[in-house]
Design an enzyme around this catalytic site. Sequence first.
Site, PDB file in Angstrom:
ATOM      1  CE1 TYR A  62      55.148  47.593  12.180  1.00  0.00           C
ATOM      2  CE2 TYR A  62      53.504  49.304  12.425  1.00  0.00           C
ATOM      3  CZ  TYR A  62      54.242  48.459  11.623  1.00  0.00           C
ATOM      4  OH  TYR A  62      54.066  48.503  10.254  1.00  0.00           O
ATOM      5  CG  LEU A 208      58.860  61.076   3.244  1.00  0.00           C
ATOM      6  CD1 LEU A 208      58.789  61.853   4.550  1.00  0.00           C
ATOM      7  CD2 LEU A 208      59.088  62.028   2.066  1.00  0.00           C
TER       8      LEU A 208
END
Length: 348
Positions: A62, A208
Amino acid sequence: MAVNNVRRIKLGSEGLEVSKQGLGCMSMSRYYGQPKPEADMIKLIHHAINSGVTFLDTSDVYGSNEVLIGKALKGGMREKVQLASKFGVTHTDGKMHIRGDPSYVRASCEASLKRLDVDFIDLYYVHRIDTSVPIEVTMGELKKLVEEGKIKYIGLSEASASTIRRAHAVHPVTAVQNEWSLWSRDLEEEIVPTCRELGIGIVPYSPLARGFFSAGPKLIENLLESDFRKSFPRFQGENLENNKLVYERITEMATRKGCTPSQLALAWVHHQGEDVSPIPGTTKIDNLNENIGSLWVKLTPEEMSELESYASADVVKGERHAFMSNTWMNSETPPLSSWNPKYRDIMH
């Protein structure tokens, strides 16, 4: 809602306790557009911890995320969190490569410890499964890292049921992290039952729908060209036009329930069990507070079924991931007997 009122759960059967909801930190540094201002992200992480969201998730792939989290954990914060990181994914010449060989496992862990500037990592995941290396070999090196105190617990991400079983036979697996949301339910048939049989916790990422259940179609309209979500099949062309209906139905039910669409979608994940800790990501404090609010949304069995009907497999269009070749459905590894003989004794 009181600060520090996010309850804790036991993740797996090996002793790890985490907040019932975690914080995915990837979008702060990479993949979802440009890296966000460091000072703002440290403020967000501190707010999360002070609100009881203490389960932080990062990875060595990341970008500068591990360095960012390391800075955020200075000043006594380290003792308050359960820190999870991952290894196994590299990018070379614009291509993704997966590695699980022992020397790479060790080098990756030591590099992450240095970037995070910590003495140990609480939960260390195999980020993706190297299908050229027996999972027993990868786990054998991770077991050594546990024995050396460099990591406390071992996790797998996007691993199949059979891979999980083989790994668990070498050393107990504490958590499995896979995509799980209202419209990504492919793990429910085999992986969830396997985890529960073996006493392994479940950490849903993208609960989500990569932000779609928060913002709906406008999310896609506002993405930067550098945001890798633009390549996801569910967000393109006719698929997106169809999938807008899923968001609209969730929004209608959320209005009836007196919550937001994202809180409703997250509440559905929370209701999957006491061995589940989702890690929604965000870069905004208001969104973090909203996500925490999902813990207080109660759903009846009838409401759960209604929600599931909105996003059933025959309703949602498009694959859940742009890189399906690197998901649990393709995570089988060679038998241990095929590996270099000097590694064959790690099971004993």
